[in-house]
Design a protein around this motif. Structure first.
Motif, short mmCIF file in Angstrom:
data_model
loop_
_atom_site.label_atom_id
_atom_site.label_comp_id
_atom_site.label_asym_id
_atom_site.label_seq_id
_atom_site.Cartn_x
_atom_site.Cartn_y
_atom_site.Cartn_z
N ASP A 109 -14.52 13.60 -39.35
CA ASP A 109 -14.97 14.36 -40.53
C ASP A 109 -16.49 14.35 -40.55
N VAL A 110 -17.07 15.52 -40.31
CA VAL A 110 -18.52 15.61 -40.19
C VAL A 110 -19.12 16.02 -41.53
N VAL A 111 -20.14 15.25 -41.95
CA VAL A 111 -20.80 15.50 -43.23
C VAL A 111 -22.25 15.90 -42.97
N PRO A 112 -22.59 17.20 -43.06
CA PRO A 112 -23.99 17.59 -42.85
C PRO A 112 -24.84 17.11 -44.02
N LEU A 113 -25.95 16.46 -43.70
CA LEU A 113 -26.81 15.87 -44.75
C LEU A 113 -28.26 16.29 -44.54
N ALA A 114 -28.96 16.58 -45.63
CA ALA A 114 -30.41 16.74 -45.53
C ALA A 114 -30.98 15.34 -45.29
N PRO A 115 -32.02 15.23 -44.47
CA PRO A 115 -32.56 13.89 -44.19
C PRO A 115 -32.94 13.12 -45.45
N THR A 116 -33.30 13.84 -46.51
CA THR A 116 -33.64 13.14 -47.76
C THR A 116 -32.40 12.51 -48.39
N ASP A 117 -31.20 12.91 -47.94
CA ASP A 117 -29.97 12.36 -48.52
C ASP A 117 -29.32 11.29 -47.62
N PHE A 118 -29.97 10.96 -46.51
CA PHE A 118 -29.37 9.96 -45.61
C PHE A 118 -29.11 8.65 -46.35
N ASN A 135 -35.07 17.39 -34.04
CA ASN A 135 -35.26 18.69 -33.40
C ASN A 135 -34.39 19.71 -34.15
N PRO A 136 -34.95 20.76 -34.76
CA PRO A 136 -36.31 21.25 -34.59
C PRO A 136 -37.29 20.90 -35.71
N THR A 137 -36.83 20.20 -36.77
CA THR A 137 -37.67 20.11 -37.97
C THR A 137 -38.82 19.10 -37.86
N GLY A 138 -38.71 18.15 -36.92
CA GLY A 138 -39.77 17.17 -36.71
C GLY A 138 -39.74 16.00 -37.69
N GLU A 139 -38.76 15.95 -38.62
CA GLU A 139 -38.70 14.80 -39.53
C GLU A 139 -38.56 13.52 -38.73
N ARG A 140 -39.18 12.44 -39.24
CA ARG A 140 -39.07 11.16 -38.52
C ARG A 140 -38.93 10.00 -39.50
N PHE A 141 -38.35 8.92 -39.00
CA PHE A 141 -38.14 7.73 -39.82
C PHE A 141 -38.69 6.52 -39.08
N GLY A 142 -39.27 5.59 -39.82
CA GLY A 142 -39.83 4.38 -39.21
C GLY A 142 -38.75 3.38 -38.85
N PRO A 143 -39.04 2.46 -37.91
CA PRO A 143 -38.06 1.46 -37.49
C PRO A 143 -37.49 0.64 -38.64
N SER A 169 -43.62 10.22 -26.58
CA SER A 169 -45.08 10.21 -26.74
C SER A 169 -45.50 9.32 -27.90
N THR A 170 -44.55 8.79 -28.68
CA THR A 170 -44.87 7.81 -29.73
C THR A 170 -43.92 6.61 -29.62
N PRO A 171 -44.00 5.86 -28.51
CA PRO A 171 -42.98 4.83 -28.25
C PRO A 171 -42.94 3.72 -29.31
N GLU A 172 -44.05 3.56 -30.05
CA GLU A 172 -44.05 2.51 -31.10
C GLU A 172 -43.04 2.82 -32.20
N GLU A 173 -42.58 4.06 -32.28
CA GLU A 173 -41.60 4.44 -33.32
C GLU A 173 -40.16 4.20 -32.88
N SER A 174 -39.98 3.80 -31.63
CA SER A 174 -38.63 3.64 -31.09
C SER A 174 -37.98 2.33 -31.57
N VAL A 175 -36.65 2.36 -31.72
CA VAL A 175 -35.93 1.12 -32.02
C VAL A 175 -35.17 0.63 -30.78
N ALA A 176 -35.58 1.11 -29.61
CA ALA A 176 -34.90 0.74 -28.36
C ALA A 176 -34.80 -0.78 -28.21
N ARG A 177 -35.85 -1.50 -28.62
CA ARG A 177 -35.87 -2.95 -28.38
C ARG A 177 -34.88 -3.71 -29.27
N PHE A 178 -34.28 -3.03 -30.25
CA PHE A 178 -33.32 -3.71 -31.13
C PHE A 178 -31.87 -3.41 -30.77
#
Ligand SMILES: Cc1ncc(COP(=O)(O)O)c(C=O)c1O
Length: 328
Positions: A109-118, A135-143, A169-178
């Motif tokens: 069951d897929v629920v489409p959400l605006a990022p402000t509603d996550f 993609n495509p809106t460019g919104e981003r969230f911090g770790p 190009s902004t690897p400091e924003e990645s949560v890969a290390r977690f």
């Protein structure tokens, strides 16, 4: 099958302009991608072997303990929905549409959400899919924000899936290390920053159990030997990565400026593309296409247009002068 950017042959036929005359800005692929190693005859002749150094190169680049190479992050996007019982899955209302499509296709069951509603929607979900940047809106969230959402979901056996296709190009924003944390799944791609979309290489970063489940589902030899060799060399090339980060940073700003100068102010974007919501998006897309410039048009939820980066000085010049003409 869903529509995607990069279908140059189709555009050539539709607008009657030969393929070689197009400037393709319809994807977010770095137009000056990594180029280097020539592949050995053995990489074509022999079956790919896991002990070829690709895993070590990827672990060092991403800073992750457990990962699996896959044939493009698309392969993981198609596999993850097969690994869960029927779930409620939050996806961005406008995002890489394969996520919603594949979860739906697998019976969830897929629920489409605006990022402000996550944040508020989380209580009602088993899985949340976030593209960071989106993609495509460019919104981003911090770790910190992402890890908080992950903690909520995983305490109930849920997953947070983070598509980091455009984060290199902004690897400091990645949560890969977690990603050794249970229920945190990061997808990476060599198609965007590295510009190796045709090699079809991506990675799933997660707990050992999840990695094993994806591997079991996909089976052996999912990536061609030559692609593995190219991926390893690109992931190890720190000099190229550093200079490419700097270039993309300034090219991303430049693209936003070029569009703004023609009254096409972007609504959002990242270093590899700029995106704008406009009522006349389709008309602009069509006018540019008639001049041999391919952009990506999104019909809904509101009409919008995405521009990828031009590569050469001549391409930048062509975009600027054509935009000027179209604006007139
Ligand atoms: C956000 C996002 N994730 C994943 C993909 C899939 O990329 P690939 O399969 O080449 O890694 C794309 C492709 O456009 C994308 O835009």
């Amino acid at each position: 099958m869903l529509e995607h950017g990069g279908r140059l042959q189709q555009a050539a036929q539709r607008y009657g302009i030969p393929r070689e005359r197009w400037l393709d800005l319809s994807t977010g692929i770095n137009p000056i991608g990594w180029q280097g190693t020539t592949t050995s005859p053995a990489s074509w002749n022999r079956l790919p072997e896991e002990e070829d150094g690709l895993l070590e190169a990827a672990k060092a680049y991403y800073g992750a303990a457990n990962l699996l190479p896959v044939s493009g992050s698309q392969a993981a996007i198609q596999t993850l929905p097969r690994l869960r019982a029927r779930s409620r899955v939050g996806v961005p209302v406008l995002g890489y549409n394969e996520h919603a499509h594949r979860w739906r296709q697998a019976g969830h069951d897929v629920v489409p959400l605006a990022p402000t509603d996550f944040a508020t929607g989380l209580a009602d979900l088993d899985v949340l899919v976030v593209s960071n940047p989106n993609n495509p809106t460019g919104e981003r969230f911090g770790p910190a924000q992402l890890l908080e959402w992950h903690a909520h979901l995983s305490s109930r056996g849920g997953w947070l899936v983070i598509d980091e296709a455009f984060i290199d190009s902004t690897p400091e924003e990645s949560v890969a290390r977690f990603t050794d944390r249970e229920g945190l799944i990061v997808l990476r791609s060599l198609g965007k920053f590295f510009g190796l979309a045709g090699a079809r290489v991506g990675f799933v970063l997660s707990s050992p159990a999840l990695i094993r489940a994806v591997q079991e589902w996909l089976g052996p030899w999912t990536i061609a030997g030559p692609s593995r060799a190219v991926a390893k060399a690109a992931l190890e090339d720190r000099v190229w990565q550093g200079s490419t980060r700097r270039r993309l940073c300034s090219d991303g700003r430049r693209l936003a400026e070029v569009l703004t100068n023609q009254s096409l102010q972007p609504t959002g974007g990242c270093h590899l593309f700029q995106w704008g919501r406009r009522p006349d998006a389709l008309a602009i897309h069509e006018s540019l296409a008639r001049q041999g410039i391919l952009t990506r048009y999104f019909a809904g939820p509101a009409p919008s247009l995405r521009f990828g980066l031009p590569g050469t000085a001549a391409d930048w010049q062509r975009l600027e002068s054509t935009l000027c003409e179209v604006a007139r």
